[in-house]
Design a protein around this motif. Structure first.
Motif, PDB file in Angstrom:
ATOM      1  N   TYR A  43       0.582  -1.000   0.070  1.00 28.54           N
ATOM      2  CA  TYR A  43       0.230  -0.145  -0.288  1.00 28.54           C
ATOM      3  C   TYR A  43       1.296   1.179  -0.035  1.00 28.54           C
ATOM      4  O   TYR A  43       0.308   2.397  -0.698  1.00 28.54           O
ATOM      5  CB  TYR A  43      -0.765   0.226   0.936  1.00 28.54           C
ATOM      6  N   ASP A 139      -9.653 -12.728  -0.748  1.00 31.20           N
ATOM      7  CA  ASP A 139      -8.790 -11.905   0.567  1.00 31.20           C
ATOM      8  C   ASP A 139      -6.873 -11.579  -0.581  1.00 31.20           C
ATOM      9  O   ASP A 139      -6.408 -11.287   0.496  1.00 31.20           O
ATOM     10  CB  ASP A 139      -8.443 -12.021   1.489  1.00 31.20           C
ATOM     11  N   LEU A 142      -5.372  -8.883  -1.798  1.00 36.91           N
ATOM     12  CA  LEU A 142      -5.331  -8.146  -0.692  1.00 36.91           C
ATOM     13  C   LEU A 142      -4.117  -8.054   0.077  1.00 36.91           C
ATOM     14  O   LEU A 142      -2.887  -7.031   0.647  1.00 36.91           O
ATOM     15  CB  LEU A 142      -6.425  -7.521   0.050  1.00 36.91           C
ATOM     16  N   ARG A 146       0.141  -6.085   1.881  1.00 34.96           N
ATOM     17  CA  ARG A 146       0.432  -5.813   3.064  1.00 34.96           C
ATOM     18  C   ARG A 146       1.454  -6.310   4.043  1.00 34.96           C
ATOM     19  O   ARG A 146       1.771  -7.230   3.741  1.00 34.96           O
ATOM     20  CB  ARG A 146      -0.620  -5.835   4.274  1.00 34.96           C
ATOM     21  N   ARG A 149      -0.543  -4.863   9.346  1.00 33.04           N
ATOM     22  CA  ARG A 149      -1.497  -4.189   9.317  1.00 33.04           C
ATOM     23  C   ARG A 149      -2.560  -2.574   9.206  1.00 33.04           C
ATOM     24  O   ARG A 149      -2.127  -1.980   9.565  1.00 33.04           O
ATOM     25  CB  ARG A 149      -2.449  -5.138  10.905  1.00 33.04           C
ATOM     26  N   LEU A 150      -3.647  -2.849   8.424  1.00 31.86           N
ATOM     27  CA  LEU A 150      -4.459  -1.375   7.922  1.00 31.86           C
ATOM     28  C   LEU A 150      -5.354  -1.266   9.108  1.00 31.86           C
ATOM     29  O   LEU A 150      -5.716  -1.941   9.950  1.00 31.86           O
ATOM     30  CB  LEU A 150      -5.363  -1.738   7.032  1.00 31.86           C
ATOM     31  N   THR A 151      -5.296   0.011   9.471  1.00 32.80           N
ATOM     32  CA  THR A 151      -6.318   0.350  10.884  1.00 32.80           C
ATOM     33  C   THR A 151      -7.929  -0.146  10.134  1.00 32.80           C
ATOM     34  O   THR A 151      -8.337   0.043   8.868  1.00 32.80           O
ATOM     35  CB  THR A 151      -6.393   1.908  11.318  1.00 32.80           C
ATOM     36  N   LEU A 152      -8.797   0.272  11.089  1.00 27.83           N
ATOM     37  CA  LEU A 152     -10.906   0.005  10.469  1.00 27.83           C
ATOM     38  C   LEU A 152     -10.486   0.998   9.361  1.00 27.83           C
ATOM     39  O   LEU A 152     -11.066   1.169   8.314  1.00 27.83           O
ATOM     40  CB  LEU A 152     -10.765   0.365  11.199  1.00 27.83           C
ATOM     41  N   GLU A 155      -8.341   1.145   5.629  1.00 25.88           N
ATOM     42  CA  GLU A 155      -9.018  -0.640   5.243  1.00 25.88           C
ATOM     43  C   GLU A 155     -10.359   0.492   4.397  1.00 25.88           C
ATOM     44  O   GLU A 155     -10.724  -0.272   3.491  1.00 25.88           O
ATOM     45  CB  GLU A 155      -9.859  -1.427   6.384  1.00 25.88           C
ATOM     46  N   TRP A 158      -9.360   3.086   1.320  1.00 24.87           N
ATOM     47  CA  TRP A 158      -8.953   1.706   0.479  1.00 24.87           C
ATOM     48  C   TRP A 158      -9.535   1.365  -0.670  1.00 24.87           C
ATOM     49  O   TRP A 158      -9.860   0.968  -1.518  1.00 24.87           O
ATOM     50  CB  TRP A 158      -7.966   0.863   0.974  1.00 24.87           C
ATOM     51  N   GLN A 159     -10.722   0.507   0.114  1.00 25.30           N
ATOM     52  CA  GLN A 159     -11.637  -0.120  -0.572  1.00 25.30           C
ATOM     53  C   GLN A 159     -12.783   0.536  -1.014  1.00 25.30           C
ATOM     54  O   GLN A 159     -13.607   0.300  -1.691  1.00 25.30           O
ATOM     55  CB  GLN A 159     -13.080  -0.426   0.529  1.00 25.30           C
ATOM     56  N   TYR A 181      -0.947   3.002   5.542  1.00 29.41           N
ATOM     57  CA  TYR A 181      -1.600   2.358   6.718  1.00 29.41           C
ATOM     58  C   TYR A 181      -2.589   2.747   7.866  1.00 29.41           C
ATOM     59  O   TYR A 181      -2.975   1.695   8.926  1.00 29.41           O
ATOM     60  CB  TYR A 181      -0.351   1.050   7.105  1.00 29.41           C
TER      61      TYR A 181
END
Length: 390
Positions: A43, A139, A142, A146, A149-152, A155, A158-159, A181
């Motif tokens: 990312y 997944d 995706l 990474r 880990r992405l934060t919520l 996430e 990016w979606q 991230y």
């Protein structure tokens, strides 16, 4: 059946999570390859991450200092010589200008690589299309992108995104978000049709999930209005109503809306907030002055007006959020338009998809060791002009 058709058929018939296995088998059986690995850009666009059942057995590769990174950056196959005469052929995996990663294929000799180089580049292109389709059902790819880990909130952001780059004969477009991230409020969106490009640069107020939810509402309201065939000024008005209806003025969304007519280069712009636009023309950088209008959702039923500009072939537009031009150095000096203009000038020979990353790296140097306290978004649009019919 020739071997390229066999490779294409194998990829199209493979299960979404088995694309690497399918391409590896067909490359070994049809092209005499000894092995193959797929690497996807993370990312942050700093590493090429392996896609493998045993990812720990394959190290990530740096984007900016590796043979695979050279293929990724130049968007051209690159041959790396191995011991014993074998070579590793690195092939860009790209879909309509969006650079996904690199397919690395080990072949027994440079001569063997030379004979199938063009065909393997086409196989890598087919693989890229299949990865994009497979993302709907698994997944795996995706997760491979990474390194952390992405934060919520990240996430969710990016979606929302369409892609990080897009290329057409008339233009080339690239974008990047930081911190990749942990981003929460900034976003971009675009849509291309036969005759126009529509582009949004957004910056939602607040932090974390609240900022992400606000941006999601704004982006989807803009998309809904765009898909109804409404002009950009009215798109802004309808999205403004949607945001105000939910937040009643307690939260707002800054947005820059652009509508580019591909046959003429006529550009309509609505400036509703903090994003900035700079233009590089004939090696000279200028800030495009626009009529500042209210961010979306501040008041009920705000009217918006589109301004008109004309872009010329060879123009480069660089658009940034306030997380770029308002960043302060350790001594308190803001990055500002002057430093941003220098960054745009210094990257004038860099392809559009690489410009956002280059500007953000310079921004990191300006900020120093301090952690960013806001998102940073850079979008670069190169206008080539209407192309003659073949």
């Amino acid at each position: 059946m020739n071997r390229f058709v066999a490779a294409e058929r194998a990829l199209r018939s493979a299960a979404p999570h088995q694309l690497l296995d399918a391409v590896r088998a067909v490359l070994c059986n049809q092209y005499g390859a000894q092995d193959a690995e797929l690497f996807l850009a993370d990312y942050g666009l700093t590493l090429l991450q392996p896609v493998s059942a045993a990812q720990h057995a394959v190290d990530p590769l740096p984007v900016h200092d590796s043979p695979a990174g050279r293929a990724f950056g130049a968007q051209e196959p690159y041959t790396e010589h191995q011991g014993g005469g074998s070579v590793r052929l690195h092939l860009p995996v790209t879909v309509r200008g969006d650079r996904l990663g690199v397919l690395s294929v080990i072949l027994p000799s440079a001569e063997a690589a030379g004979k199938c180089r063009t065909e393997l580049a086409e196989v890598a292109e087919v693989l890229g299309h299949e990865v994009v389709v497979a993302d709907r059902d698994t997944d795996l790819y995706l997760l491979a992108r990474r390194r952390d880990r992405l934060t919520l909130a990240a996430e969710m952001q990016w979606q929302l995104l369409p892609a990080r780059a897009c290329a057409r004969p008339e233009f080339t477009l690239g974008a990047q978000l930081e911190p990749a991230y942990a981003v929460f409020g900034d976003n971009f969106d675009w849509c291309v049709t036969a005759d126009r490009l529509t582009l949004y640069i957004t910056n939602g107020m607040g932090e974390g999930i609240d900022a992400s939810l606000l941006t999601s509402l704004g982006i989807n309201a803009l998309r809904n209005a765009r898909r109804a065939g409404i002009p950009i000024a009215d798109q802004a008005s309808l999205a403004d109503q949607a945001v105000y209806a939910h937040y009643r003025g307690a939260a707002h969304l800054s947005v820059l809306l652009l509508d580019l007519e591909l046959s003429t280069g006529r550009l309509r712009v609505v400036d509703a907030g903090s994003p900035r636009m700079l233009r590089l023309r004939d090696r000279s950088v200028t800030t495009v002055d626009m009529e500042e209008q209210l961010p979306l959702g501040m008041f009920e039923e705000t009217d918006y007006v589109a301004q008109e500009f004309t872009v010329e072939p060879g123009d480069r537009l660089v658009l940034v959020s306030d997380g770029v031009h308002a960043v302060a150095a350790p001594g308190g000096e803001r990055y500002g338009d002057r430093a941003l203009a220098r960054a745009v000038t210094s990257t004038s020979l860099v392809p559009a998809p690489e410009v956002p990353g280059a500007v953000l790296r310079e921004l990191t140097g300006h900020r120093g060791e301090s952690e960013p306290d806001d998102d940073a978004l850079v979008v670069c649009l190169d206008w080539h002009g209407k192309q003659p019919a073949p």
